[in-house]
Design an enzyme around this catalytic site. Structure first.
Site, PDB file in Angstrom:
ATOM      1  N   GLU A   1     -18.544   9.795 -20.516  1.00 43.76           N
ATOM      2  CA  GLU A   1     -20.276  10.109 -19.921  1.00 43.76           C
ATOM      3  C   GLU A   1     -20.557  11.693 -19.991  1.00 43.76           C
ATOM      4  O   GLU A   1     -19.746  12.108 -19.490  1.00 43.76           O
ATOM      5  CB  GLU A   1     -20.340   9.662 -18.349  1.00 43.76           C
ATOM      6  CG  GLU A   1     -19.385   7.849 -17.949  1.00 43.76           C
ATOM      7  CD  GLU A   1     -20.496   7.633 -16.816  1.00 43.76           C
ATOM      8  OE1 GLU A   1     -21.873   7.485 -16.620  1.00 43.76           O
ATOM      9  OE2 GLU A   1     -20.629   6.591 -16.469  1.00 43.76           O
TER      10      GLU A   1
ATOM     11  N   ARG B   1     -11.211  -0.875 -11.248  1.00 38.47           N
ATOM     12  CA  ARG B   1     -11.857  -2.594 -11.820  1.00 38.47           C
ATOM     13  C   ARG B   1     -11.199  -3.105 -11.364  1.00 38.47           C
ATOM     14  O   ARG B   1     -11.848  -4.265 -11.324  1.00 38.47           O
ATOM     15  CB  ARG B   1     -10.845  -2.265 -13.497  1.00 38.47           C
ATOM     16  CG  ARG B   1     -11.022  -1.692 -14.257  1.00 38.47           C
ATOM     17  CD  ARG B   1     -12.663  -1.261 -15.190  1.00 38.47           C
ATOM     18  NE  ARG B   1     -13.397  -0.276 -15.589  1.00 38.47           N
ATOM     19  CZ  ARG B   1     -14.024   0.400 -15.559  1.00 38.47           C
ATOM     20  NH1 ARG B   1     -15.577   0.146 -15.275  1.00 38.47           N
ATOM     21  NH2 ARG B   1     -14.513   1.242 -16.383  1.00 38.47           N
TER      22      ARG B   1
ATOM     23  N   GLU C   1     -14.250   6.947 -17.346  1.00 36.59           N
ATOM     24  CA  GLU C   1     -15.379   6.101 -18.505  1.00 36.59           C
ATOM     25  C   GLU C   1     -16.142   7.378 -18.580  1.00 36.59           C
ATOM     26  O   GLU C   1     -16.459   8.946 -17.593  1.00 36.59           O
ATOM     27  CB  GLU C   1     -16.378   6.045 -17.153  1.00 36.59           C
ATOM     28  CG  GLU C   1     -16.121   4.344 -17.279  1.00 36.59           C
ATOM     29  CD  GLU C   1     -17.023   3.711 -16.362  1.00 36.59           C
ATOM     30  OE1 GLU C   1     -18.352   4.039 -15.569  1.00 36.59           O
ATOM     31  OE2 GLU C   1     -16.746   2.114 -15.627  1.00 36.59           O
TER      32      GLU C   1
ATOM     33  N   THR D   1     -16.002  11.332  -9.141  1.00 36.35           N
ATOM     34  CA  THR D   1     -15.970  11.478 -10.130  1.00 36.35           C
ATOM     35  C   THR D   1     -16.281  13.252 -10.557  1.00 36.35           C
ATOM     36  O   THR D   1     -16.614  13.650  -9.896  1.00 36.35           O
ATOM     37  CB  THR D   1     -17.978  11.688 -10.339  1.00 36.35           C
ATOM     38  OG1 THR D   1     -18.251  10.100  -9.536  1.00 36.35           O
ATOM     39  CG2 THR D   1     -18.621  11.589 -11.124  1.00 36.35           C
TER      40      THR D   1
ATOM     41  N   ASP E   1     -25.538   6.338 -10.972  1.00 37.28           N
ATOM     42  CA  ASP E   1     -24.989   6.085 -12.470  1.00 37.28           C
ATOM     43  C   ASP E   1     -25.391   4.939 -13.527  1.00 37.28           C
ATOM     44  O   ASP E   1     -26.142   4.052 -12.561  1.00 37.28           O
ATOM     45  CB  ASP E   1     -23.416   5.904 -12.024  1.00 37.28           C
ATOM     46  CG  ASP E   1     -22.545   5.941 -13.042  1.00 37.28           C
ATOM     47  OD1 ASP E   1     -22.733   6.241 -14.212  1.00 37.28           O
ATOM     48  OD2 ASP E   1     -21.239   5.110 -13.828  1.00 37.28           O
TER      49      ASP E   1
ATOM     50  N   LYS F   1     -16.212   3.214  -7.227  1.00 38.20           N
ATOM     51  CA  LYS F   1     -16.525   4.233  -7.854  1.00 38.20           C
ATOM     52  C   LYS F   1     -16.580   5.516  -7.415  1.00 38.20           C
ATOM     53  O   LYS F   1     -16.710   6.750  -7.592  1.00 38.20           O
ATOM     54  CB  LYS F   1     -18.018   3.554  -8.710  1.00 38.20           C
ATOM     55  CG  LYS F   1     -18.150   2.968  -9.658  1.00 38.20           C
ATOM     56  CD  LYS F   1     -17.921   3.055 -11.235  1.00 38.20           C
ATOM     57  CE  LYS F   1     -17.873   2.035 -11.604  1.00 38.20           C
ATOM     58  NZ  LYS F   1     -17.754   2.385 -13.382  1.00 38.20           N
TER      59      LYS F   1
ATOM     60  N   GLN G   1     -13.095  -3.055  -8.132  1.00 43.54           N
ATOM     61  CA  GLN G   1     -14.654  -3.600  -8.587  1.00 43.54           C
ATOM     62  C   GLN G   1     -15.045  -5.071  -9.284  1.00 43.54           C
ATOM     63  O   GLN G   1     -16.070  -6.164  -8.175  1.00 43.54           O
ATOM     64  CB  GLN G   1     -15.080  -2.693  -9.543  1.00 43.54           C
ATOM     65  CG  GLN G   1     -16.633  -2.674 -10.335  1.00 43.54           C
ATOM     66  CD  GLN G   1     -16.379  -2.318 -11.952  1.00 43.54           C
ATOM     67  OE1 GLN G   1     -15.852  -1.143 -11.790  1.00 43.54           O
ATOM     68  NE2 GLN G   1     -17.435  -2.073 -12.202  1.00 43.54           N
TER      69      GLN G   1
ATOM     70  N   HIS H   1     -20.868  -0.579 -24.412  1.00 40.40           N
ATOM     71  CA  HIS H   1     -20.539  -0.032 -23.204  1.00 40.40           C
ATOM     72  C   HIS H   1     -20.331  -1.945 -22.940  1.00 40.40           C
ATOM     73  O   HIS H   1     -19.839  -2.648 -22.376  1.00 40.40           O
ATOM     74  CB  HIS H   1     -19.685   0.771 -22.811  1.00 40.40           C
ATOM     75  CG  HIS H   1     -20.012   0.670 -21.091  1.00 40.40           C
ATOM     76  ND1 HIS H   1     -18.433   0.639 -21.083  1.00 40.40           N
ATOM     77  CD2 HIS H   1     -20.156   0.114 -19.945  1.00 40.40           C
ATOM     78  CE1 HIS H   1     -18.011   0.077 -20.339  1.00 40.40           C
ATOM     79  NE2 HIS H   1     -18.907   0.055 -19.363  1.00 40.40           N
TER      80      HIS H   1
ATOM     81  N   GLU I   1     -12.354  -1.433 -21.853  1.00 40.35           N
ATOM     82  CA  GLU I   1     -12.006  -1.003 -23.565  1.00 40.35           C
ATOM     83  C   GLU I   1     -11.275  -1.392 -24.712  1.00 40.35           C
ATOM     84  O   GLU I   1     -10.822  -2.073 -25.308  1.00 40.35           O
ATOM     85  CB  GLU I   1     -14.065  -0.682 -23.427  1.00 40.35           C
ATOM     86  CG  GLU I   1     -14.913  -1.355 -22.998  1.00 40.35           C
ATOM     87  CD  GLU I   1     -16.117   0.163 -23.298  1.00 40.35           C
ATOM     88  OE1 GLU I   1     -16.208   1.153 -22.859  1.00 40.35           O
ATOM     89  OE2 GLU I   1     -16.489  -0.610 -24.245  1.00 40.35           O
TER      90      GLU I   1
ATOM     91  N   ASP J   1     -16.227   9.016 -14.735  1.00 39.16           N
ATOM     92  CA  ASP J   1     -16.747   8.000 -13.892  1.00 39.16           C
ATOM     93  C   ASP J   1     -15.350   7.178 -13.341  1.00 39.16           C
ATOM     94  O   ASP J   1     -15.342   6.478 -14.319  1.00 39.16           O
ATOM     95  CB  ASP J   1     -17.904   7.354 -14.023  1.00 39.16           C
ATOM     96  CG  ASP J   1     -18.378   6.813 -13.056  1.00 39.16           C
ATOM     97  OD1 ASP J   1     -18.043   6.849 -11.864  1.00 39.16           O
ATOM     98  OD2 ASP J   1     -18.918   5.827 -13.058  1.00 39.16           O
TER      99      ASP J   1
HETATM  100 MN    MN Z   1     -20.064   4.687 -15.382  1.00 34.58          MN
END
Ligand code: MN
Length: 421
Positions: free
Chosen positions: A206, A242, A204, A262, A131, A258, A245, A138, A369, A238
């Site tokens: 993607e 948080r 996420e 996915t 990834d 993560k 993380q 971002h 975000e 993805d």
């Molecule tokens: Mn990602």
């Protein structure tokens, strides 16, 4: 023979102008229907064209059994010439002005399956999953939140596509339920961590690149070689924890945050089908090192849309509308960089683009975000508020390239959050 991307082509199968799957697209996937084993098909309008039936009837020129298997890997291994010839042949078979399949009732009945009667499976055997982090908007948004405006981008970011090696084992097809991950959590004020269900679960937005040709260990790739290895693209979510993380990522980057899931779309849109929608990406300053220089327009004008539906909402609410064209580092540059140390690439490798955000507020591709790390909750119809995903929430991502009177689309990647037991 007309080119399969010709906008004037029409199929004998009715396809609405807003369908993701006109004759100009022809994305590949793996499906099962009628109690038969999973095999490879192509989406056309609301139907699936069963390529194994066509292959058995001697209509496709591929290695025997190519389309009888539940992954695209063996087909991809046959190389770009076979990809191109096969797509052209499928296009011919579906054309309104070509009688071969159109007028063969028996074969048509065998080879066309309504998509609603089919189950869609993971289209590739995922060899490896990497990834990236290639949207400047971002990376800047995240950097501002965690390090402040003056240090938003790390010093390396403008010089190479930053990435990490993810897990292939938990790449799942759209529709697979996602269990809320567990992990070590430590709030900034706590002295020590605890272990429990993630409380800041995110998505996420993607695009995933599907690698269709291998490279040898020790081999560097140039722009043309890298491009030729790309078979196609999928929508990719993805999922990200948080809070896990934030505690784990120093110093080696994301790990368990993560690794739990996915999701990808069931249809792989070929690089060839996206060809008419290529454009140059943002100007890269400072100029990339010579090995990362690109001459071709390697970005795509690909519209993206994310919708959220809580367990209580009847219809989903759009929460992001952006475009793949904003990506700073292209998929080709990501692949060149990936192999640059001598890393071998395999057929079936999946490269996530990184969260795709754009310059505007409504173009943010993650809840981190959108809610500005929880400070600005979004309000949904019916009065519900969200900073991160709750149990029962459903997330749907869509993507398409708009042509003149048709669109080359990806369908959707959907996932619903279920509680940890
Ligand atoms: Mn990602």
């Amino acid at each position: 023979m007309p080119h399969p991307n010709d906008p004037k082509l029409r199929s004998f199968i009715d396809v609405s102008p807003t369908s993701d799957f006109p004759i100009q697209n022809l994305p590949y996937g793996v499906f099962s229907a009628r109690g038969l084993a999973p095999r490879i098909g192509v989406a056309i309008g609301d139907d699936i064209l069963d390529l194994w039936e066509l292959e058995q009837d001697g209509r496709l020129n591929v290695e025997p059994g190519t389309f009888a298997v539940p992954s695209l890997n063996a087909f991809m291994l046959q190389g770009a010439k076979v990809w191109s010839q096969t797509r052209a042949r499928i296009s011919e078979l579906l054309r309104a002005d070509h009688p071969e399949l159109r007028d063969n009732d028996e074969l048509r009945k065998l080879a066309l399956v309504p998509m609603r009667e089919a189950r869609l499976h993971l289209p590739i055997a995922v060899s490896g999953y990497t990834d990236f982090y290639s949207s400047k908007e971002h990376a800047t948004n995240v950097g501002v939140m965690f390090r402040g405006k003056d240090n938003a981008l790390q010093p390396n970011w403008l010089h190479m596509p930053i990435g990490y090696n993810g897990r292939a084992s938990t790449v799942v097809v759209s529709g697979t339920k996602v269990k809320r991950p567990r992990g070590q959590l430590k709030s900034p004020n706590a002295d020590s961590p605890g272990f429990g269900p993630c409380r800041r679960l995110d998505f996420e937005l993607e695009i995933g690149v599907v690698i269709g040709q291998p490279s040898a260990m020790g081999q560097m790739l140039d722009e043309a070689q890298a491009e030729a290895m790309i078979f196609g693209f999928v929508m990719l979510n993805d999922w990200s924890a948080r809070d896990i993380q934030q505690w784990e990522y120093v110093p080696l980057g994301p790990f368990q945050a993560k690794a739990f899931a996915t999701s990808i779309s069931p249809w792989v849109v070929t690089r060839e089908a996206l060809e008419p929608f290529r454009l140059h990406g943002p100007e890269q300053t400072p100029a990339p090192l010579p090995y990362l220089k690109q001459a071709l327009p390697n970005n795509y004008d690909l519209e993206l849309d994310v919708a959220l539906r809580t367990g209580e909402m009847g219809t989903a609410q759009n929460i992001c509308r952006t475009n793949f064209k904003y990506m700073y580092w292209s998929s080709v540059q990501q692949l060149v960089h990936h192999a640059s140390s001598g890393c071998a690439m395999n057929v079936g490798d999946l490269l996530g683009s990184g969260t795709i955000s754009g310059p505007e507020k409504h173009q943010r591709g993650s809840l981190l975000e959108i809610s500005w790390n929880g400070a600005e909750p979004i309000e949904l119809p019916g009065g519900a508020k969200r900073t991160f995903l709750e149990d029962g929430d459903q997330l749907v991502m869509r993507g398409w390239c708009q042509g003149d009177g048709y669109r080359v689309g990806f369908g959707e990647v959907e996932g619903t959050i279920v509680p940890t037991e």
